[in-house]
Design a protein around this motif. Structure first.
Motif, mmCIF file in Angstrom:
data_model
loop_
_atom_site.group_PDB
_atom_site.id
_atom_site.type_symbol
_atom_site.label_atom_id
_atom_site.label_comp_id
_atom_site.label_asym_id
_atom_site.label_seq_id
_atom_site.Cartn_x
_atom_site.Cartn_y
_atom_site.Cartn_z
ATOM 1 N N ARG A 2 0.850 -1.186 0.000
ATOM 2 C CA ARG A 2 0.000 0.000 0.000
ATOM 3 C C ARG A 2 0.887 1.237 0.000
ATOM 4 O O ARG A 2 2.063 1.190 0.339
ATOM 5 N N GLU A 3 0.273 2.348 -0.357
ATOM 6 C CA GLU A 3 1.012 3.597 -0.446
ATOM 7 C C GLU A 3 1.698 3.947 0.886
ATOM 8 O O GLU A 3 2.861 4.336 0.915
ATOM 9 N N THR A 4 0.945 3.779 1.992
ATOM 10 C CA THR A 4 1.482 4.121 3.308
ATOM 11 C C THR A 4 2.760 3.341 3.605
ATOM 12 O O THR A 4 3.734 3.898 4.120
ATOM 13 N N ILE A 6 4.860 2.004 1.393
ATOM 14 C CA ILE A 6 5.940 2.480 0.520
ATOM 15 C C ILE A 6 6.495 3.805 1.052
ATOM 16 O O ILE A 6 7.709 4.006 1.131
ATOM 17 N N ARG A 11 10.638 7.051 3.657
ATOM 18 C CA ARG A 11 10.957 7.955 4.763
ATOM 19 C C ARG A 11 12.138 7.433 5.585
ATOM 20 O O ARG A 11 13.015 8.200 5.979
ATOM 21 N N GLY A 28 6.702 13.956 5.546
ATOM 22 C CA GLY A 28 5.752 13.697 6.626
ATOM 23 C C GLY A 28 4.681 14.752 6.802
ATOM 24 O O GLY A 28 3.737 14.543 7.545
ATOM 25 N N ASP A 29 4.812 15.905 6.145
ATOM 26 C CA ASP A 29 3.752 16.915 6.244
ATOM 27 C C ASP A 29 3.292 17.284 4.838
ATOM 28 O O ASP A 29 3.726 16.681 3.861
ATOM 29 N N ASP A 30 2.382 18.253 4.733
ATOM 30 C CA ASP A 30 1.925 18.660 3.399
ATOM 31 C C ASP A 30 3.077 19.253 2.597
ATOM 32 O O ASP A 30 3.093 19.165 1.372
ATOM 33 N N ASP A 124 6.077 13.166 -4.526
ATOM 34 C CA ASP A 124 4.780 12.562 -4.797
ATOM 35 C C ASP A 124 5.013 11.150 -5.320
ATOM 36 O O ASP A 124 6.121 10.809 -5.746
ATOM 37 N N LEU A 125 3.973 10.333 -5.256
ATOM 38 C CA LEU A 125 4.061 8.932 -5.651
ATOM 39 C C LEU A 125 2.756 8.592 -6.345
ATOM 40 O O LEU A 125 1.682 8.938 -5.850
ATOM 41 N N ALA A 126 2.822 7.960 -7.530
ATOM 42 C CA ALA A 126 1.587 7.620 -8.243
ATOM 43 C C ALA A 126 1.794 6.372 -9.077
ATOM 44 O O ALA A 126 2.919 6.030 -9.437
ATOM 45 N N ARG A 127 0.690 5.687 -9.370
ATOM 46 C CA ARG A 127 0.724 4.615 -10.351
ATOM 47 C C ARG A 127 0.647 5.219 -11.735
ATOM 48 O O ARG A 127 -0.091 6.170 -11.970
ATOM 49 N N SER B 46 5.589 19.054 -4.108
ATOM 50 C CA SER B 46 5.506 18.644 -5.522
ATOM 51 C C SER B 46 4.321 17.721 -5.711
ATOM 52 O O SER B 46 4.119 16.809 -4.902
ATOM 53 N N ASP B 76 -1.632 22.381 -0.789
ATOM 54 C CA ASP B 76 -0.624 22.018 0.220
ATOM 55 C C ASP B 76 -0.005 23.268 0.865
ATOM 56 O O ASP B 76 0.290 23.277 2.063
ATOM 57 N N MET B 80 -0.303 24.697 5.062
ATOM 58 C CA MET B 80 0.788 25.135 5.939
ATOM 59 C C MET B 80 0.518 26.541 6.494
ATOM 60 O O MET B 80 1.332 27.068 7.251
ATOM 61 N N ARG B 149 0.950 18.929 10.626
ATOM 62 C CA ARG B 149 0.140 17.746 10.928
ATOM 63 C C ARG B 149 0.432 17.215 12.324
ATOM 64 O O ARG B 149 -0.388 16.558 12.934
ATOM 65 N N GLU B 216 0.961 11.347 12.844
ATOM 66 C CA GLU B 216 2.031 12.351 12.967
ATOM 67 C C GLU B 216 2.007 13.053 14.326
ATOM 68 O O GLU B 216 3.043 13.440 14.853
ATOM 69 N N ASP B 286 -6.212 5.565 -1.832
ATOM 70 C CA ASP B 286 -4.834 5.081 -1.799
ATOM 71 C C ASP B 286 -4.319 5.084 -3.231
ATOM 72 O O ASP B 286 -4.867 4.403 -4.096
ATOM 73 N N PHE B 288 -1.997 3.735 -4.566
ATOM 74 C CA PHE B 288 -1.418 2.481 -5.026
ATOM 75 C C PHE B 288 -2.395 1.325 -5.021
ATOM 76 O O PHE B 288 -2.115 0.276 -5.552
#
Lengths: 292, 292
Positions: A2-4, A6, A11, A28-30, A124-127, B46, B76, B80, B149, B216, B286, B288
């Protein structure tokens, strides 16, 4: 995964790399948070590395891709005479990659990041159907001292770092260097300390990049060195192009990098490059010409 | 069009948008240059916007895509409590797009950028099979005042901006809002000035994002409001989630944005969210899971 999961993995990997004291919040934050000082200017660049456009999975390992994605950005930081502080990575990956792919990518990425004290601060992370990477790098340079494309003056000598045009007899180490280019961070900083004011990186070939420098500086350039077509037009060199006033003594090596004088900046033919007295077409790599 | 022509066009469009005095070099060099001051922290994010993943060409106009690509980053920045300064755009586009596509994309992008005084400072451009966009945004916030967060405390009330869970009876204006989300920049700044210390944006659904906030902050959360499944789990809201100590009077509207109290932060069940007394699974979007 799952994304979390990964993200947790990334991190943890990022936490092992050095962290600038000015970066007060990483992943870890926005947003990432930087606490700047008033003695430095900050420089920023974003660069894509795209599957089947800039690399293929057949030739590049995940670690090669990670390395090269960051090297492209660090080369721009080097061209400003700056030292890197942090980067953000947006990564799109297909579902069919092995589970080890993402950690291997970040290991290659973070090995280079560690060498140049660059924190991985977010992204960022995406499929996606193909592997797509976009890296944003931030560096710092003493206030007003950034090396600019627009700072060349008539009479300046033109220099390049490294050895141009060695493509005809490509050896294994050349292939490796193409997959794992070394950004000229130390050379960029040394040039700035030497008093250089004008530089850029050669990412699309000397003829095109020198043309761009001439346009930005509103000057002409006259290449007097005997250079092959390959040296004039081939891209992906990741070397630095810079100019120096005649009174400034430029040594034959900057740090461990050889430096060669190739010509002179002129006040004639603004925005044009001459090669041995004749106009040189900017034939370097156009990202919009050629194959799709 | 060749790359140089497209870049010239983008540069001219970008020059019309407002430029922060702290941005001393925009498009035209290897990097953008920012001259920071020591009174502010800088925040960075990003975000990808990818064809057939986040949008389709059938439903989104080029200007919609430009707007939304920037809105994701600005959301985002809003989370902040920061004000935007500049952004970088990496854009990959297929060869088959009409010539008007790129200018239309940048017009949509720059209309939103202008509204929030965000300079377009650079980026990258490449050919690719699909439309891919990655936007990096930089904002500033008075030193040490960024909304985090990780700043929620037991006893804090939990709030959200806007109206959650209106998806069941989607009207034309909802579709429009989904294509052109409005980042809560003014609300974020107002919350920070009100003394709020903890916020994030709801981009993946309340249940998942509140769960992340709890992780967090090392706290639990108890949602007491009557919310629909849609309000609890649907993504793409671009609203702000924040917490406030009980002594702090939060008005029913922040700027023009309605604000609703939905629950309380607890010291029990750290990292867990309860909904009307029962554990709530983080079922938000999610990136992913689900379809590729």
């Amino acid at each position: 995964m799952r994304e979390t999961q990964i993200l947790d993995r990334i991190r943890k990997l990022a936490a092992r790399a050095p962290r600038s004291r000015t970066l007060i919040q990483g992943i870890g934050d926005d947003c990432a948070i930087l606490r700047p000082d008033a003695r430095h200017d900050l420089v920023f660049t974003s660069d894509f590395l795209l599957e089947d456009r800039h690399f293929t999975r057949a030739i590049y390992s995940p670690a090669d891709i990670g390395h090269k994605a960051l090297a492209r950005g660090l080369s721009d930081i080097a061209a400003m005479g700056a030292e890197p502080i942090f980067c953000l990575v947006s990564l799109g990956i297909p579902r069919d990659l092995p589970a080890s792919w993402v950690p291997s990518f970040y290991k290659g990425f973070l090995a280079l990041a560690t060498r140049y004290k660059t924190s991985l601060a977010g992204g960022d992370l995406a499929r996606f159907e193909k592997i797509i990477v976009d890296v944003t790098c931030c560096g710092r340079v003493p206030r007003g001292k950034a090396l600019l494309r627009s700072a060349a003056k008539p009479g300046d000598a033109i220099y390049v770092t490294g050895k141009l045009g060695k493509k005809k007899a490509w050896l294994e180490k050349d292939w490796r260097r193409n997959r794992r280019p070394e950004p000229r961070i130390h050379a960029g900083i040394a040039l700035r300390r030497l008093g250089i004011r004008c530089a850029m990186d050669i990412s699309d070939g000397l003829s095109l990049d020198l043309h761009r420098l001439c346009v930005e500086s509103k000057v002409g350039a006259d290449i007097t060195a005997h250079l092959s077509d390959d040296a004039l037009h081939s891209g992906e060199a990741y070397e630095l192009l810079f100019t120096a006033p005649p009174r400034l003594a430029v040594p034959p090596r900057i740090e461990t990098t050889p430096v060669a004088s190739i010509g002179v900046i002129t006040s004639q033919h603004k925005g044009r490059v001459l090669f041995q007295g004749r106009p040189l077409a900017p034939l370097g790599f156009d990202h919009f010409a050629g194959r799709d």
